[in-house]
Write an enzyme that holds these catalytic residues in place. Structure first.
Site, PDB file in Angstrom:
ATOM      1  N   CYS A  29     119.850  82.777  45.024  1.00  0.00           N
ATOM      2  CA  CYS A  29     120.413  83.084  43.697  1.00  0.00           C
ATOM      3  C   CYS A  29     119.661  84.219  43.024  1.00  0.00           C
ATOM      4  O   CYS A  29     120.039  84.651  41.933  1.00  0.00           O
ATOM      5  CB  CYS A  29     120.475  81.834  42.824  1.00  0.00           C
ATOM      6  SG  CYS A  29     119.006  81.531  41.835  1.00  0.00           S
ATOM      7  N   LYS A  31     111.070 106.331  62.674  1.00  0.00           N
ATOM      8  CA  LYS A  31     111.096 105.284  63.695  1.00  0.00           C
ATOM      9  C   LYS A  31     112.468 104.654  63.877  1.00  0.00           C
ATOM     10  O   LYS A  31     112.636 103.769  64.694  1.00  0.00           O
ATOM     11  CB  LYS A  31     110.090 104.192  63.317  1.00  0.00           C
ATOM     12  CG  LYS A  31     108.669 104.726  63.263  1.00  0.00           C
ATOM     13  CD  LYS A  31     107.670 103.618  63.005  1.00  0.00           C
ATOM     14  CE  LYS A  31     106.279 104.182  62.788  1.00  0.00           C
ATOM     15  NZ  LYS A  31     106.101 104.791  61.446  1.00  0.00           N
ATOM     16  N   SER A  70     104.167 106.175  56.268  1.00  0.00           N
ATOM     17  CA  SER A  70     103.982 105.242  57.366  1.00  0.00           C
ATOM     18  C   SER A  70     103.193 105.910  58.480  1.00  0.00           C
ATOM     19  O   SER A  70     103.408 107.100  58.749  1.00  0.00           O
ATOM     20  CB  SER A  70     105.354 104.807  57.903  1.00  0.00           C
ATOM     21  OG  SER A  70     105.183 103.771  58.824  1.00  0.00           O
ATOM     22  N   ILE A  79      96.670 101.358  49.115  1.00  0.00           N
ATOM     23  CA  ILE A  79      95.539 102.259  49.372  1.00  0.00           C
ATOM     24  C   ILE A  79      94.479 102.103  48.277  1.00  0.00           C
ATOM     25  O   ILE A  79      93.298 101.865  48.572  1.00  0.00           O
ATOM     26  CB  ILE A  79      96.029 103.729  49.486  1.00  0.00           C
ATOM     27  CG1 ILE A  79      97.062 103.854  50.622  1.00  0.00           C
ATOM     28  CG2 ILE A  79      94.858 104.677  49.710  1.00  0.00           C
ATOM     29  CD1 ILE A  79      96.589 103.418  51.993  1.00  0.00           C
ATOM     30  N   HIS A 123     101.788  98.256  62.343  1.00  0.00           N
ATOM     31  CA  HIS A 123     102.152  98.904  63.604  1.00  0.00           C
ATOM     32  C   HIS A 123     101.026  98.809  64.625  1.00  0.00           C
ATOM     33  O   HIS A 123      99.845  98.824  64.261  1.00  0.00           O
ATOM     34  CB  HIS A 123     102.495 100.377  63.355  1.00  0.00           C
ATOM     35  CG  HIS A 123     103.766 100.558  62.579  1.00  0.00           C
ATOM     36  ND1 HIS A 123     105.003 100.324  63.134  1.00  0.00           N
ATOM     37  CD2 HIS A 123     103.993 100.922  61.299  1.00  0.00           C
ATOM     38  CE1 HIS A 123     105.935 100.550  62.222  1.00  0.00           C
ATOM     39  NE2 HIS A 123     105.355 100.912  61.105  1.00  0.00           N
ATOM     40  N   GLU A 183      96.170 101.938  36.927  1.00  0.00           N
ATOM     41  CA  GLU A 183      97.534 101.829  37.466  1.00  0.00           C
ATOM     42  C   GLU A 183      98.532 102.004  36.332  1.00  0.00           C
ATOM     43  O   GLU A 183      98.411 101.364  35.299  1.00  0.00           O
ATOM     44  CB  GLU A 183      97.713 100.456  38.144  1.00  0.00           C
ATOM     45  CG  GLU A 183      99.135 100.092  38.489  1.00  0.00           C
ATOM     46  CD  GLU A 183      99.873 101.116  39.360  1.00  0.00           C
ATOM     47  OE1 GLU A 183      99.336 101.515  40.399  1.00  0.00           O
ATOM     48  OE2 GLU A 183     100.994 101.520  38.968  1.00  0.00           O
ATOM     49  N   CYS A 214     111.782  76.822  40.772  1.00  0.00           N
ATOM     50  CA  CYS A 214     112.753  77.588  41.571  1.00  0.00           C
ATOM     51  C   CYS A 214     113.352  76.670  42.619  1.00  0.00           C
ATOM     52  O   CYS A 214     112.621  76.112  43.450  1.00  0.00           O
ATOM     53  CB  CYS A 214     112.046  78.777  42.222  1.00  0.00           C
ATOM     54  SG  CYS A 214     113.005  79.604  43.501  1.00  0.00           S
ATOM     55  N   THR A 236     104.202 100.560  48.217  1.00  0.00           N
ATOM     56  CA  THR A 236     103.667  99.306  48.767  1.00  0.00           C
ATOM     57  C   THR A 236     104.599  98.128  48.516  1.00  0.00           C
ATOM     58  O   THR A 236     104.544  97.108  49.203  1.00  0.00           O
ATOM     59  CB  THR A 236     102.271  99.051  48.154  1.00  0.00           C
ATOM     60  OG1 THR A 236     101.454 100.178  48.459  1.00  0.00           O
ATOM     61  CG2 THR A 236     101.627  97.797  48.681  1.00  0.00           C
ATOM     62  N   CYS A 285     115.808  77.486  44.943  1.00  0.00           N
ATOM     63  CA  CYS A 285     116.089  78.091  46.254  1.00  0.00           C
ATOM     64  C   CYS A 285     114.844  78.085  47.134  1.00  0.00           C
ATOM     65  O   CYS A 285     114.911  77.759  48.313  1.00  0.00           O
ATOM     66  CB  CYS A 285     116.560  79.522  46.106  1.00  0.00           C
ATOM     67  SG  CYS A 285     117.983  79.751  45.060  1.00  0.00           S
TER      68      CYS A 285
HETATM   69  C1  LIG Z   1     110.753 102.857  53.509  1.00  0.00           C
HETATM   70  C2  LIG Z   1     109.315 102.715  53.898  1.00  0.00           C
HETATM   71  C3  LIG Z   1     108.939 101.987  55.014  1.00  0.00           C
HETATM   72  C4  LIG Z   1     107.607 101.875  55.378  1.00  0.00           C
HETATM   73  N1  LIG Z   1     107.246 101.031  56.390  1.00  0.00           N
HETATM   74  C5  LIG Z   1     105.941 100.898  56.708  1.00  0.00           C
HETATM   75  C6  LIG Z   1     105.540  99.977  57.702  1.00  0.00           C
HETATM   76  O1  LIG Z   1     106.323  99.194  58.206  1.00  0.00           O
HETATM   77  N2  LIG Z   1     104.245  99.963  58.074  1.00  0.00           N
HETATM   78  C7  LIG Z   1     103.324 100.795  57.542  1.00  0.00           C
HETATM   79  O2  LIG Z   1     102.178 100.775  57.972  1.00  0.00           O
HETATM   80  N3  LIG Z   1     103.662 101.622  56.518  1.00  0.00           N
HETATM   81  C8  LIG Z   1     104.938 101.679  56.091  1.00  0.00           C
HETATM   82  N4  LIG Z   1     105.302 102.489  55.068  1.00  0.00           N
HETATM   83  C9  LIG Z   1     104.280 103.294  54.414  1.00  0.00           C
HETATM   84  C10 LIG Z   1     103.531 102.498  53.347  1.00  0.00           C
HETATM   85  O3  LIG Z   1     104.413 101.763  52.548  1.00  0.00           O
HETATM   86  C11 LIG Z   1     102.757 103.482  52.501  1.00  0.00           C
HETATM   87  O4  LIG Z   1     101.980 104.291  53.349  1.00  0.00           O
HETATM   88  C12 LIG Z   1     101.828 102.814  51.522  1.00  0.00           C
HETATM   89  O5  LIG Z   1     102.493 101.820  50.789  1.00  0.00           O
HETATM   90  C13 LIG Z   1     101.279 103.859  50.565  1.00  0.00           C
HETATM   91  O6  LIG Z   1     100.450 103.204  49.662  1.00  0.00           O
HETATM   92  P1  LIG Z   1      99.831 103.973  48.429  1.00  0.00           P
HETATM   93  O7  LIG Z   1      98.900 103.032  47.791  1.00  0.00           O
HETATM   94  O8  LIG Z   1      99.325 105.303  48.858  1.00  0.00           O
HETATM   95  O9  LIG Z   1     101.073 104.296  47.506  1.00  0.00           O
HETATM   96  P2  LIG Z   1     101.819 103.371  46.425  1.00  0.00           P
HETATM   97  O10 LIG Z   1     102.058 102.024  46.914  1.00  0.00           O
HETATM   98  O11 LIG Z   1     103.000 104.158  45.960  1.00  0.00           O
HETATM   99  O12 LIG Z   1     100.748 103.259  45.261  1.00  0.00           O
HETATM  100  C14 LIG Z   1     100.452 104.324  44.400  1.00  0.00           C
HETATM  101  C15 LIG Z   1     100.259 103.741  43.017  1.00  0.00           C
HETATM  102  O13 LIG Z   1      99.836 104.778  42.133  1.00  0.00           O
HETATM  103  C16 LIG Z   1     100.421 104.538  40.873  1.00  0.00           C
HETATM  104  N5  LIG Z   1     100.408 105.790  40.120  1.00  0.00           N
HETATM  105  C17 LIG Z   1     101.141 106.896  40.368  1.00  0.00           C
HETATM  106  N6  LIG Z   1     100.867 107.837  39.443  1.00  0.00           N
HETATM  107  C18 LIG Z   1      99.941 107.319  38.604  1.00  0.00           C
HETATM  108  C19 LIG Z   1      99.285 107.801  37.434  1.00  0.00           C
HETATM  109  N7  LIG Z   1      99.526 109.020  36.943  1.00  0.00           N
HETATM  110  N8  LIG Z   1      98.398 106.994  36.803  1.00  0.00           N
HETATM  111  C20 LIG Z   1      98.148 105.737  37.284  1.00  0.00           C
HETATM  112  N9  LIG Z   1      98.763 105.226  38.380  1.00  0.00           N
HETATM  113  C21 LIG Z   1      99.640 106.010  39.029  1.00  0.00           C
HETATM  114  C22 LIG Z   1     101.817 104.056  41.215  1.00  0.00           C
HETATM  115  O14 LIG Z   1     102.414 103.339  40.129  1.00  0.00           O
HETATM  116  C23 LIG Z   1     101.557 103.183  42.438  1.00  0.00           C
HETATM  117  O15 LIG Z   1     101.386 101.833  42.104  1.00  0.00           O
HETATM  118  C24 LIG Z   1     106.625 102.574  54.645  1.00  0.00           C
HETATM  119  C25 LIG Z   1     106.992 103.273  53.483  1.00  0.00           C
HETATM  120  C26 LIG Z   1     108.313 103.298  53.092  1.00  0.00           C
HETATM  121  C27 LIG Z   1     108.670 103.913  51.787  1.00  0.00           C
END
Ligand SMILES: Cc1cc2nc3c(=O)[nH]c(=O)nc-3n(C[C@H](O)[C@H](O)[C@H](O)COP(=O)(O)OP(=O)(O)OC[C@H]3O[C@@H](n4cnc5c(N)ncnc54)[C@H](O)[C@@H]3O)c2cc1C
Length: 482
Positions: free
Chosen positions: A441, A252, A339, A15, A52, A34, A404, A44, A406
């Site tokens: 590995c 799902k 998700s 995001i 999807h 970050e 690598c 992520t 593998c």
């Molecule tokens: C098991 C699972 C399956 C999923 N499958 C799917 C799928 O198949 N398709 C789909 O569309 N979506 C899927 N999702 C949803 C998707 O993964 C999430 O919606 C998406 O990754 C969220 O992204 P984000 O950037 O909001 O969060 P994140 O990827 O968690 O990023 C947030 C970032 O903020 C950083 N952060 C936190 N606090 C601080 C701070 N105080 N200071 C600085 N940095 C900070 C963290 O380190 C992190 O890197 C799934 C999620 C999960 C867990």
């Protein structure tokens, strides 16, 4: 001394990075903060990697609207930014009348969300396309718009392209405090203070904590963990699409899917947790995932299991994405992105951009925006080991040396990944960019070689380079018997 930026984005997951890239089309300085030592280390990093189709999230919700829009943006983005993405289609399988009714509901919901290529298929039609599936299935919902993507490679691509377009990325910068001043925000991170007219909260599982820093308490994150089994490259042979089961209240259900690199992914379960950093796996949960997956594909075994892992969903008590300017002017939420957040990310970035435009926080596009990024060189299809054996023995410094074995990753590929404007100081960061360490590995052979290259190319000391924590080998052995 404060370092001043027009916009500060907190969190470099899919995001935060996609918002950074979208806003980098416009004039104005952008800082992406970050807390991790690399981008894409939160949700992520560990998810199903499915783009999807958009039929599952309820019509009328932000999830429903943005998933379908985001889905349509992926092809062009993967071409511009060079990350792995393929539209392979999906089936939701039904095994009885009640489940067939759910298929019909998903079909109707999908049409309302704007999904085009939906079809309810008979058992015969499904088995012709997917002969490995359970012949006890009674019907399936096909969606031709479903894709698979490498989620962290997508976020890395967004981040690299953002940096290319002037975004300042600061890793290892955890935001610890935010103060609201009259026209701006003071953000305390990594022993520095930054000021920004606009703050965008994209901190995933920690978005509620970031909000609390400015006194906003209108939502809570409700973390929900999901565990996975990953089989080696080649294990997805014979499976052509993503296979879901009919969804339940909790999500799902268990899927079986090829990954963009030809591994086979099985999972996830769904379990509420209070630990946002929960990375635990246990035998009974993983065994149960396999058993549930066998309902879709009875021939599944774990003999070629290479790893198991956990992801934690940043779900919120609002049960929908929160994408809005908060009660505080200039503080924008991109929170509760569970998700289909990966799917929706490019559409969420556009939604945030629209808020910024409407409020006058950004105005004019810059002429210098570069939409394309040169992808990191990728290893080719695997060759028989005997054909490449000699390359393993080449001396360090030779670009053709196989670092690598593998995944057959050369020194040239690793050097490319290390030279792209984001400091790499962990084996994991190299692994996610090049696949070195992704094979059977799991880095036992290439780990020391990769470490040596990081140390050498990035002038780092040994203790400045992070090594991955060891996986439970006993658990892996036990699971492989299943
Ligand atoms: C098991 C699972 C399956 C999923 N499958 C799917 C799928 O198949 N398709 C789909 O569309 N979506 C899927 N999702 C949803 C998707 O993964 C999430 O919606 C998406 O990754 C969220 O992204 P984000 O950037 O909001 O969060 P994140 O990827 O968690 O990023 C947030 C970032 O903020 C950083 N952060 C936190 N606090 C601080 C701070 N105080 N200071 C600085 N940095 C900070 C963290 O380190 C992190 O890197 C799934 C999620 C999960 C867990």
């Amino acid at each position: 001394m404060y370092k001043r930026f027009d916009t500060i984005i907190i969190g470099a997951g899919i995001i935060g990075t996609s918002i950074a890239r979208e806003l980098s089309r416009y004039n104005g300085s952008i800082l992406l903060l970050e807390k991790g030592r690399d981008v894409a280390v939160g949700a992520t990093r560990a998810n199903s990697g499915i783009v999807h189709g958009g039929y599952a999230a309820k019509w009328g919700t932000r999830k429903g609207e943005l998933a379908a829009i985001g889905n349509r943006m992926y092809q062009q983005l993967s071409e511009e930014l060079g990350f792995p993405y393929t539209r392979i289609g999906s089936y939701v399988l039904a095994f009885n009348d009640d489940e067939e009714m759910i298929l019909n509901q998903l079909y109707e919901n999908g049409l309302k969300n704007g999904v085009i290529s939906l079809d309810i298929c008979t058992k015969k039609e499904i088995l012709v396309k997917e002969p490995l599936l359970n012949p006890l299935t009674t019907a399936g919902l096909y969606c031709g718009e479903t894709g698979i993507v490498s989620p962290y490679e997508a976020a890395i691509a967004f981040a690299e392209n953002s940096v290319q377009n002037g975004v300042v990325l600061k890793l290892n910068h955890e935001v610890l405090r935010i103060e609201k001043a009259s026209e701006s925000y003071r953000v305390f991170a990594g022993n520095q203070i930054f000021t920004g007219s606009v703050v965008i909260n994209a901190a995933g599982l920690y978005t509620d904590r970031i909000s609390e820093m400015v006194g906003l308490t209108d939502f809570r994150i409700r973390p929900r963990k999901g565990e996975y089994l990953l089989l080696k490259r080649g294990a997805a042979k014979g499976l052509n699409s993503v296979i879901f089961q009919t969804p339940t209240q909790k999500g799902k259900g268990i899927l079986v899917s090829p990954t963009t690199w030809g591994n086979l992914l099985i999972g996830p379960n769904a379990e509420d947790t209070t630990d946002r950093a929960d990375s635990e796996n246990n035998y009974s949960a993983l065994k149960s995932i396999l058993e549930q997956a066998k309902l879709s594909m009875p021939s599944l075994t774990l003999s070629s299991l290479i790893r198991f892992f956990t992801g934690v969903r940043p779900a919120s008590d609002k049960d929908d994405f929160i994408i809005e300017e908060s009660a505080l002017s200039g503080f924008i939420q991109a929170a509760g992105i569970e998700s289909p957040g990966l799917t929706s990310a490019p559409a969420i970035a556009e939604r945030v951009r629209n808020i910024m435009l409407a409020k006058g926080y950004v105005e004019r596009k810059k002429n210098s925006f570069q939409k394309s990024r040169n992808p990191i060189t990728k290893p080719g299809p695997l060759k028989p080991f005997l054909a490449v054996k000699d390359l393993v023995e080449l001396p360090p410094g030779n670009p053709d040396r196989l670092v690598c074995r593998c995944e057959q990753v050369t020194e040239a590929i690793i050097t490319d990944a290390l030279n792209r404007g984001i400091l790499i100081d962990s084996l994991d960061a190299v692994k996610r960019r090049t696949r070195a360490g992704m094979g059977a590995c799991q880095g036992k052979f290439c780990g020391p070689r990769v470490k040596e290259l990081i140390r050498w190319k990035n002038s780092l000391k040994d203790d400045e380079i992070e090594e991955p924590s060891a996986k439970n080998q006993e658990l892996l052995k036990e699971l492989r018997k299943l």
